[in-house]
Design an enzyme around this catalytic site. Structure first.
Site, short mmCIF file in Angstrom:
data_model
loop_
_atom_site.label_atom_id
_atom_site.label_comp_id
_atom_site.label_asym_id
_atom_site.label_seq_id
_atom_site.Cartn_x
_atom_site.Cartn_y
_atom_site.Cartn_z
N CYS A 178 0.87 -1.18 0.00
CA CYS A 178 0.00 0.00 0.00
C CYS A 178 0.91 1.23 0.00
O CYS A 178 2.12 1.11 -0.10
CB CYS A 178 -0.99 0.00 1.17
N CYS B 218 -1.11 0.86 7.20
CA CYS B 218 -2.53 0.55 7.37
C CYS B 218 -2.92 -0.74 6.65
O CYS B 218 -2.95 -1.81 7.23
CB CYS B 218 -3.41 1.71 6.88
N ARG B 219 -3.18 -0.62 5.37
CA ARG B 219 -3.74 -1.75 4.61
C ARG B 219 -2.80 -2.92 4.43
O ARG B 219 -3.18 -4.07 4.69
CB ARG B 219 -4.23 -1.27 3.24
N SER B 220 -1.58 -2.67 3.97
CA SER B 220 -0.70 -3.81 3.68
C SER B 220 -0.25 -4.57 4.94
O SER B 220 -0.19 -5.80 4.89
CB SER B 220 0.49 -3.40 2.80
N ASP C 202 -7.96 3.33 1.46
CA ASP C 202 -7.06 3.72 2.53
C ASP C 202 -7.87 4.27 3.71
O ASP C 202 -8.61 5.25 3.55
CB ASP C 202 -6.09 4.79 2.01
N ASN D 176 2.49 1.58 4.03
CA ASN D 176 2.81 0.33 4.73
C ASN D 176 2.58 0.45 6.23
O ASN D 176 3.30 -0.13 7.04
CB ASN D 176 4.25 -0.12 4.41
#
Length: 158
Positions: A13, A18-20, A130, A16
């Site tokens: 993401c 939050c999402r990933s 995000d 690096n």
């Protein structure tokens, strides 16, 4: 990649944090629960330099804790070597995908399959938005999407 005999996946993401790292933690837990974690190399990275060295967002950590998913990660940026050493590079949105494809074109003979993690979503939601500027509920949505996608990805690659 082939030398280790392991399958490999890198979640990407923007920052690096939050999402990933959520996708990485969810996938690692699913692989552990399925008894196949030692057959996988699992990591996550960023397309940007914004958060290098930082831990995951505290809201993401709280979300993972509430779901019993261990999470331990420090943000890092994707490297040229990642394009050569990972079998799958799965990202969260079109901006990530565009940047990864641009970077991959600078590296010769990239073996990695670069695609949206959302392409595995049984609910057909391609983009994992995000949650950084959002609420705790937005982190829950990311968790739910990542859980669906990672489950399908693991089933397709077992």
């Amino acid at each position: 990649m082939a030398a280790t005999g392991k399958k490999s996946v890198l979640f990407i993401c923007l920052g690096n944090i939050c999402r990933s790292p959520i996708a990485e933690a969810v996938f690692r837990k699913m692989a552990t629960d399925a008894g196949v974690v030692d057959k996988w190399r699992i990591d996550s990275a960023a397309t940007s330099n914004y958060e290098i060295g930082n831990p995951p967002d505290h809201r993401g950590q709280a979300c993972m804790k509430s779901h019993g998913v261990p999470m331990q990660h420090a943000s890092r940026k994707v490297t040229n070597d990642d394009f050569m050493s990972f079998e799958y590079i799965l990202c969260m949105d079109e901006s990530n995908l565009s940047e990864l494809n641009r970077r991959a074109n600078l590296v010769k003979n990239v073996p990695a399959k670069i695609e949206l993690l959302g392409s595995y979503d049984p609910q057909k939601k391609l983009i994992i938005k995000d949650p950084y500027y959002g609420s705790d509920e937005d982190f829950e949505k990311v968790y739910d999407q990542c859980a669906r996608c990672c489950k399908a990805f693991l089933e397709n690659n077992s």
